[in-house]
Design an enzyme around this catalytic site. Sequence first.
Site, mmCIF file in Angstrom:
data_model
loop_
_atom_site.group_PDB
_atom_site.id
_atom_site.type_symbol
_atom_site.label_atom_id
_atom_site.label_comp_id
_atom_site.label_asym_id
_atom_site.label_seq_id
_atom_site.Cartn_x
_atom_site.Cartn_y
_atom_site.Cartn_z
ATOM 1 N N HIS A 171 0.825 -1.203 0.000
ATOM 2 C CA HIS A 171 0.000 0.000 0.000
ATOM 3 C C HIS A 171 0.860 1.253 0.000
ATOM 4 O O HIS A 171 2.083 1.196 0.141
ATOM 5 C CB HIS A 171 -0.917 0.010 1.231
ATOM 6 C CG HIS A 171 -0.163 0.195 2.520
ATOM 7 N ND1 HIS A 171 0.584 -0.804 3.119
ATOM 8 C CD2 HIS A 171 -0.034 1.288 3.332
ATOM 9 C CE1 HIS A 171 1.129 -0.352 4.233
ATOM 10 N NE2 HIS A 171 0.778 0.917 4.388
ATOM 11 N N GLU A 177 4.564 8.290 7.177
ATOM 12 C CA GLU A 177 4.391 7.258 8.213
ATOM 13 C C GLU A 177 5.691 7.063 8.991
ATOM 14 O O GLU A 177 6.718 6.718 8.428
ATOM 15 C CB GLU A 177 3.979 5.932 7.559
ATOM 16 C CG GLU A 177 3.961 4.732 8.495
ATOM 17 C CD GLU A 177 3.678 3.443 7.751
ATOM 18 O OE1 GLU A 177 2.602 3.358 7.117
ATOM 19 O OE2 GLU A 177 4.531 2.523 7.782
ATOM 20 N N HIS A 354 7.135 22.563 23.830
ATOM 21 C CA HIS A 354 7.849 22.510 22.556
ATOM 22 C C HIS A 354 7.473 23.747 21.743
ATOM 23 O O HIS A 354 6.317 23.911 21.344
ATOM 24 C CB HIS A 354 7.504 21.225 21.807
ATOM 25 C CG HIS A 354 7.821 19.987 22.582
ATOM 26 N ND1 HIS A 354 9.094 19.491 22.719
ATOM 27 C CD2 HIS A 354 7.018 19.166 23.306
ATOM 28 C CE1 HIS A 354 9.075 18.403 23.469
ATOM 29 N NE2 HIS A 354 7.826 18.182 23.832
#
Length: 465
Positions: A171, A177, A354
């Site tokens: 995929h 990712e 952050h």
Amino acid sequence: MKLEALSQALCLLPALLPLIEAAPTRRDSNPPLRGSEALVGYSSTENIATGSKPDVKYSLLPGQKETPDIGAYLDFEKVDNPQPIRGSTGGDDPGPRNYYYDRINSDKLAPPGTDNGQTINAQWPFGLSHNRLGIDSAGWARQENTVVMPDATQMAGVDMRLEPAAYRELHWHVAAEWSLVLNGSCRIQAVNENGETFVDDVSAGDVWFFPPGIPHSIQALDEGVEFLLVFDQGDFNEDNTFLATEVFLHTPKEVLAKDLGTTVAAFDDIPDDELYIFAGTAAPKDIEKQNVTTASGVIPRTESYSYHFSEQDAHEVAGGSVKIVDPLTFPVANNFSAAIVTVHPGGMREIHWHPTSDEWTFFIQGQGRATLFTAPNAATTFDYRAGDIAYFPQSNSHYIENTGDEDLMFVEVLQASQFTDMALGQWIASTPRQIVKDTLKLSDSTLASLKTEKQYVVAGSNTTA
């Protein structure tokens, strides 16, 4: 005489009617679904129920008797009937209640007095995510995105398990990712836009990264694998990835044959539905057997999609340890920075924020709590367990305290080219003392104890370095 008696009875009828209406009647069937109009509004009888206050039996923990702004952690798991009380605030709760949630979320039931207003919901348990089950007992996957955490707009997560030899189908997706292997091992494979190939084996503690649009697959090795996926889009949906089966199913076979230089009959046996997670043939032990040689060659090591984070030693600090992976050492993941933090019992990830990124955190082991502070004055304290997700927006301060009796471990993920944070302690210690004294009214002895170095994890009274 009969007429006279009847006349007398009729005269008494108006007086008897209220008694007749009030008398109980035999009911041969269930009452109707709805009541009468007489029940609307003011009571015609003024028959208001009275009674004593419910006798709620409970005992308070020592921390509940302290001034609320001390905000000690309350371990309600060892309490029979936890109550929403801190000092002089709150009151007892006779129920109905979900005692399980109350016991594991003590800072929601009896929040510290320092909590104020309403922040975002910075907590989601994967245990409440719908689980998608693979076919042939091959594994499962569950996700978190803006559907369940509406304010987690910058990142989404997936927890996935593959049984031995099972695949996450070939995929690609629009989002980038980033992955951390939680347990077991797997073989990952990809081809980039230049035709360069990649295949590698990763195990617990290792990291991989696939850029948007890069097709790849994942296959579990002998022991199976579970991994965490983090995507750079908060509304990412794992169900909307581009699957190889779907591409073949929704492209005319005549076009496929022309494109791949074969016959239409070559596609007679392709699956009639997507596979997603499915059982497969075990990968060969020798990974070289799966190295596909192309004219473009293999992806250079400097652009590799894997990083063997498990082999990196942790940086030890007073209250635990920290190890960081970011584009400085893993260049291909050009906007993903992460730290695996271990906090010993009683210790705490120091108060920090952050400056350039939201923080997406997954709890790997243990239990802890965190207070999210949002300007100008909102603060909410959350309790976390292994398998939970925390989300802290950019520049919102927070800490993570170990509230259990084992090491707390979690991974912080940022959308940043370098893992950085601002620490409250370092900021105050590095500011001219007179400014701090005039502002916060801290004593000289307190100021002298502050450290100008970043601590990352501070030790508690029960912490061993």
